[in-house]
Write a protein that holds these residues in place. Sequence first.
Motif, mmCIF file in Angstrom:
data_model
loop_
_atom_site.group_PDB
_atom_site.id
_atom_site.type_symbol
_atom_site.label_atom_id
_atom_site.label_comp_id
_atom_site.label_asym_id
_atom_site.label_seq_id
_atom_site.Cartn_x
_atom_site.Cartn_y
_atom_site.Cartn_z
ATOM 1 N N UNK A 198 0.791 -1.229 0.000
ATOM 2 C CA UNK A 198 0.000 0.000 0.000
ATOM 3 C C UNK A 198 0.820 1.274 0.000
ATOM 4 N N UNK A 199 1.829 1.317 -0.898
ATOM 5 C CA UNK A 199 2.559 2.583 -1.047
ATOM 6 C C UNK A 199 1.961 3.368 -2.219
ATOM 7 N N UNK A 200 2.036 4.686 -2.179
ATOM 8 C CA UNK A 200 1.499 5.489 -3.273
ATOM 9 C C UNK A 200 2.172 5.105 -4.595
ATOM 10 N N UNK A 201 1.389 4.902 -5.620
ATOM 11 C CA UNK A 201 1.905 4.471 -6.920
ATOM 12 C C UNK A 201 2.371 5.687 -7.721
ATOM 13 N N UNK A 202 3.473 6.273 -7.270
ATOM 14 C CA UNK A 202 3.964 7.491 -7.904
ATOM 15 C C UNK A 202 5.356 7.289 -8.470
ATOM 16 N N UNK A 203 5.758 8.129 -9.425
ATOM 17 C CA UNK A 203 7.134 8.040 -9.923
ATOM 18 C C UNK A 203 8.110 8.204 -8.759
ATOM 19 N N UNK A 204 9.189 7.430 -8.823
ATOM 20 C CA UNK A 204 10.243 7.605 -7.814
ATOM 21 C C UNK A 204 10.086 6.739 -6.578
ATOM 22 N N UNK A 205 8.995 5.969 -6.519
ATOM 23 C CA UNK A 205 8.735 5.207 -5.294
ATOM 24 C C UNK A 205 9.808 4.139 -5.072
ATOM 25 N N UNK A 206 10.226 3.491 -6.161
ATOM 26 C CA UNK A 206 11.227 2.427 -6.028
ATOM 27 C C UNK A 206 12.520 2.989 -5.460
ATOM 28 N N UNK A 207 12.927 4.148 -5.950
ATOM 29 C CA UNK A 207 14.204 4.667 -5.459
ATOM 30 C C UNK A 207 14.047 5.217 -4.051
ATOM 31 N N UNK A 208 12.840 5.687 -3.702
ATOM 32 C CA UNK A 208 12.630 6.160 -2.329
ATOM 33 C C UNK A 208 12.764 5.014 -1.332
ATOM 34 N N UNK A 209 12.330 3.811 -1.758
ATOM 35 C CA UNK A 209 12.425 2.659 -0.854
ATOM 36 C C UNK A 209 13.821 2.048 -0.888
ATOM 37 N N UNK A 210 14.316 1.847 -2.105
ATOM 38 C CA UNK A 210 15.584 1.122 -2.213
ATOM 39 C C UNK A 210 16.805 2.006 -1.986
ATOM 40 N N UNK A 211 16.653 3.308 -2.166
ATOM 41 C CA UNK A 211 17.770 4.224 -1.932
ATOM 42 C C UNK A 211 18.376 4.044 -0.540
ATOM 43 N N UNK A 212 17.543 4.211 0.496
ATOM 44 C CA UNK A 212 18.074 4.059 1.865
ATOM 45 C C UNK A 212 18.612 2.654 2.143
ATOM 46 N N UNK A 213 18.033 1.647 1.498
ATOM 47 C CA UNK A 213 18.529 0.278 1.691
ATOM 48 C C UNK A 213 19.954 0.178 1.149
ATOM 49 N N UNK A 214 20.154 0.740 -0.036
ATOM 50 C CA UNK A 214 21.490 0.751 -0.630
ATOM 51 C C UNK A 214 22.477 1.553 0.211
#
Length: 412
Positions: free
Chosen positions: A269-285
Motif C-alpha cells: 500500500x505505497x502510493x503508486x507514484x514516480x520515484x517510489x522504487x528509489x525512495x524505498x531502495x535508496x536508503x537500503x542501498x
Amino acid sequence: MALIVQKFGGTSVGSAERIAHVARKVQAACQAGHQVVVVVSAMSGETDRLTGLAKELNPAMPARELDVLLSTGEQVTIALLAMALEQLGQPARSYTGAQVAIRTDGAHSKARIEHIDEAALRAELDAGRVPVVAGFQGVDERGNITTLGRGGSDTTAVALAAALRADECQIYTDVDGVYTTDPRVEPNARRLDKITFEEMLEMASLGSKVLQIRAVEFAGKYAVPLRVLSTFEDGPGTLITLEDDDLMEAPVISGIAFNRDEAQITVAGVPDHPGIASLILGPVGEANIEVDMIVQNVGANDLTDFTFTVHHRDYQRALGVVRAVAKELNAAEVRGSDSIVKVSVVGVGMRSHAGVASRMFAALARDGINIRMISTSEIKISVVIEDKYLELAVRNLHREFGLEGEPTEETV
Ligand code: ASP
Ligand code: MG
C-alpha cells in the motif's frame, strides 16, 4: 602435446601422503607428453589457522601483514610438491607469486592481477621441468606481497592459463565435477560433461561452491577452457566452455540452483507514484544492503505493493530501514519473511525453447508449491518459495526437465 595448467586445492594437498599422490598425477600427465604448470592452494585448514592466529594478536588484522602471513600457506605446499616430484624423478621447481612474477594492484586481501611475466615459466617448461606456482598470491608494484581473496588459487590458475595460452586449465578438487543440482538434496543429480561459463556463473552464485566466481569470469573473458575434476577418482570431470554454436543441441535446462540465504520484504500500500522504487531502495542501498530480486505490482487505486529480497544476515537491518521509509510514505504495512528460498532453473538452452517458465510453474503447482516471487533472465528463471518446500521443488524440477541420471554416490 598440450600445455596444461593443473590446480590442486587444499584438500588435495592436505597431507604428505596426498601431496605424494598429487605428484604422481602430475608426473603421469608429463609422461603422457604434456607440458604441465601446477598451481597449489595451502594445505586444508591452514589459511583459517593462520587467520585465527592473526586475530588473536591483533583483531584489526592489518591488511599488509595478513597477506604476508597467509601467503606462507601456499609457499609450504609449492616446496613440498616440488620435492615430491623430484623424489619421483620428475624435475620440478617451486615459484612464489613474486618470483613468477604475478603483478597485482595494491588492494590487500582482494588484489587483482594486472600482469603476469610468463618468461620464467616458459624457460622451466623448455628445460623439461614442472613449475609449481603458489596460488592466491602476487606482488604489487612496490614489492608488497598481496593475496587475491579466499579461494583465489583458482584465479591464479586461470590467469596463468590465459597468459600461457594453455590448452586447458584443470581444477582438481574433492568432487568429480559440476552437478545438475546439489546431490545432498537430489540423490539422482548427475555430473555434467559440459556447461557454459554463463551457466556456471549462475550456478556458482547460487551456491554450488566448486569454483571461485572470479575465476570463472576470468576464464570466460579470456576463453580459457576450464575443467573441474576429482583428485581422488579418475574421470573426465566437467568442462566449462563457451556456448556451442548449435543451441538446439543444448539441453533446455542444465541445472537447478538454489539459495537458502535470502529473506523477503514487502511494503504494501505505497502510493503508486514516480520515484517510489528509489525512495524505498535508496536508503537500503545507503545502508550497504545488497538487494537481489525486486518486484513491483501493477497499481490499483493509486496504491501498489513493492517486494524485494536481501541476504538473511541483513534482514533485520533492512526491515528497520524500510519501516522508517514506509512511515514517511504513509505505506499501509511492511511485512517480511526469512523462511524463504530461491530456486532457479538455469540453461542456455532456454534461449531457443519457449515455454520453459510455464513448465516450471506447472511442475511446482502440481505439488501445491506456492510461488511468492518470480524473476527471469535470458538463461535463468528464479522463484521464491517457502523454505519447507525446497527439497520437493528441486526434485520436482530435476525430474520435470529430465536431468536425472544414474544415481551417484554421495559427494562432498
Ligand atoms: N588458501 C586460500 C584459501 O583458503 C586460497 C585458496 O585455497 O584458493 O582461501
Ligand atoms: Mg578452493
